[in-house]
Design a protein around this motif. Structure first.
Motif, short mmCIF file in Angstrom:
data_model
loop_
_atom_site.label_atom_id
_atom_site.label_comp_id
_atom_site.label_asym_id
_atom_site.label_seq_id
_atom_site.Cartn_x
_atom_site.Cartn_y
_atom_site.Cartn_z
N GLY A 20 0.78 -1.22 0.00
CA GLY A 20 0.00 0.00 0.00
C GLY A 20 0.81 1.28 0.00
O GLY A 20 0.27 2.36 0.26
N ARG A 21 2.12 1.17 -0.32
CA ARG A 21 2.99 2.35 -0.33
C ARG A 21 3.42 2.64 -1.76
O ARG A 21 4.02 1.79 -2.41
N ARG A 22 3.14 3.84 -2.24
CA ARG A 22 3.43 4.17 -3.64
C ARG A 22 4.72 4.96 -3.83
O ARG A 22 5.17 5.15 -4.96
N ARG A 26 6.93 5.68 -7.18
CA ARG A 26 7.03 7.06 -7.69
C ARG A 26 8.49 7.40 -7.97
O ARG A 26 8.83 7.94 -9.03
N ALA A 27 9.37 7.10 -7.01
CA ALA A 27 10.79 7.40 -7.18
C ALA A 27 11.39 6.56 -8.32
O ALA A 27 12.23 7.05 -9.10
N LEU A 28 10.96 5.31 -8.42
CA LEU A 28 11.48 4.43 -9.48
C LEU A 28 11.14 4.98 -10.86
O LEU A 28 12.01 5.05 -11.74
N PRO A 50 -2.58 -6.43 -7.68
CA PRO A 50 -4.04 -6.31 -7.58
C PRO A 50 -4.51 -4.94 -7.07
O PRO A 50 -5.64 -4.54 -7.37
N HIS A 51 -3.66 -4.25 -6.32
CA HIS A 51 -4.06 -2.97 -5.75
C HIS A 51 -3.52 -1.77 -6.53
O HIS A 51 -3.66 -0.63 -6.09
N ALA A 52 -2.88 -2.03 -7.67
CA ALA A 52 -2.21 -0.95 -8.40
C ALA A 52 -3.20 0.13 -8.85
O ALA A 52 -2.89 1.33 -8.76
N ALA A 53 -4.37 -0.26 -9.33
CA ALA A 53 -5.33 0.73 -9.83
C ALA A 53 -5.79 1.66 -8.72
O ALA A 53 -5.84 2.89 -8.89
N ALA A 54 -6.12 1.10 -7.55
CA ALA A 54 -6.59 1.92 -6.44
C ALA A 54 -5.50 2.84 -5.94
O ALA A 54 -5.74 4.04 -5.67
N LEU A 55 -4.28 2.33 -5.84
CA LEU A 55 -3.17 3.17 -5.37
C LEU A 55 -2.85 4.27 -6.37
O LEU A 55 -2.54 5.40 -6.00
N ALA A 56 -2.94 3.94 -7.67
CA ALA A 56 -2.69 4.95 -8.69
C ALA A 56 -3.77 6.03 -8.67
O ALA A 56 -3.48 7.21 -8.89
N GLN A 57 -5.00 5.64 -8.39
CA GLN A 57 -6.07 6.64 -8.27
C GLN A 57 -5.79 7.60 -7.12
O GLN A 57 -5.98 8.83 -7.25
#
Length: 298
Positions: A20-22, A26-28, A50-57
């Motif tokens: 759950g940490r983006r 972001r740095a990458l 599986p959680h990429a879409a929600a985290l990106a939102q």
């Protein structure tokens, strides 16, 4: 068989994303910059979480102008659409939005090509591929996707099966001398075998199929192996996919000494494709071919 391959920084960012940490992702992506093949590879792998879409939102809400956030969201929706868990049109809209924020970036077009290759008609595939190549003519993943789709054309007439070989050899010839697209003709042989094994009388054992025994196949393998021996830029993000394709082909062609050299370079970075072709267990197929090649070399 990790689709991150040998990218340790990508594995770290993916693990953080799963928690759950983006910020690591972001740095990458910020550090990746306009290394388009690496950017496409990293975003594709991150988007499979599986959680990429929600985290990106959430990221988009915090940074509405972030092209990286938009690209991750678009690629995540693409992955969901490919699994049947998202409306493909919604994924296409997200790719268009990401492309608007970064017009030079081919990655949103990679998302569209993934959708077109799996779900769209052939004219859509070529139209998207053309737009992607305008931004990065030697895009590695895009060429692999196109070759896979061409291999699935029905044989006969305009759609002769050997057209996929011609296209791959033309792309390899037009690419710069140090481009890994030099291995694309070998990829074309694997893709053609995949289709033959699924639809025709070709044996499920690729080594028994005779698919790599003809004069054209021998020439393609010799050219690709010789190119690999002289390749001085061994840092391409998807190079292990090419190495696995070449090891697979050399193993099937009964050339264990050359295959052994590839297996030593691959190390533990096996890839599902092409070892899974003909519905085989990819890891078992890889280890069996590797054991044969290294054993015969001794």
């Amino acid at each position: 068989m990790d689709d991150a391959l040998d990218d340790a920084a990508l594995r770290t960012a993916r693990a953080a994303l799963a928690q759950g940490r983006r910020q690591t992702a972001r740095a990458l992506l910020l550090h990746t910059g306009d290394d388009w093949d690496r950017r496409g590879h990293r975003l594709t792998v991150l988007a499979r979480d599986p959680h990429a879409a929600a985290l990106a939102q959430d990221w988009i809400r915090a940074e509405p102008e972030s092209a990286d956030a938009a690209a991750l969201y678009a690629m995540a929706l693409v992955q969901r659409a490919l699994r049947g868990k998202e409306d493909p049109d919604r994924a296409r809209e997200a790719c268009a939005a990401a492309g608007t924020l970064a017009p030079a970036d081919p990655t949103p077009w990679l998302g569209l090509l993934l959708l077109a290759r799996a779900l769209g008609p052939e004219p859509e595939v070529f139209a998207v591929f053309t737009e992607l190549r305008r931004r990065h003519p030697e895009h590695h993943h895009a060429h692999h996707l196109l070759i896979a789709r061409l291999a699935e054309r029905p044989s006969g007439g305009r759609a002769d099966a050997h057209e996929v070989y011609d296209h791959a050899e033309r792309a390899a010839a037009e690419a710069p001398a140090d481009s890994p697209l030099a291995v694309l003709p070998v990829v074309a042989y694997a893709e053609h075998y995949r289709v033959l094994a699924a639809t025709g009388p070709t044996p499920a054992d690729p080594a028994a199929s005779g698919h790599w025994s003809g004069p054209r196949a021998r020439r393609v393998l010799r050219t690709a192996f010789d190119w690999w021996l002289e390749w001085e830029h061994d840092e391409h993000p998807r190079r292990h996919l090419d190495l696995n394709h070449l090891a697979f082909a050399l193993s099937c062609a009964g050339r264990p000494a050359e295959a052994a050299a590839l297996f030593q370079r691959i190390g533990g970075h096996a890839t599902g494709v092409p070892w899974s072709y003909a519905h085989r267990d990819p890891l078992a197929a890889f280890h069996a071919a590797r054991t044969r090649a290294l054993g015969q070399r001794k």
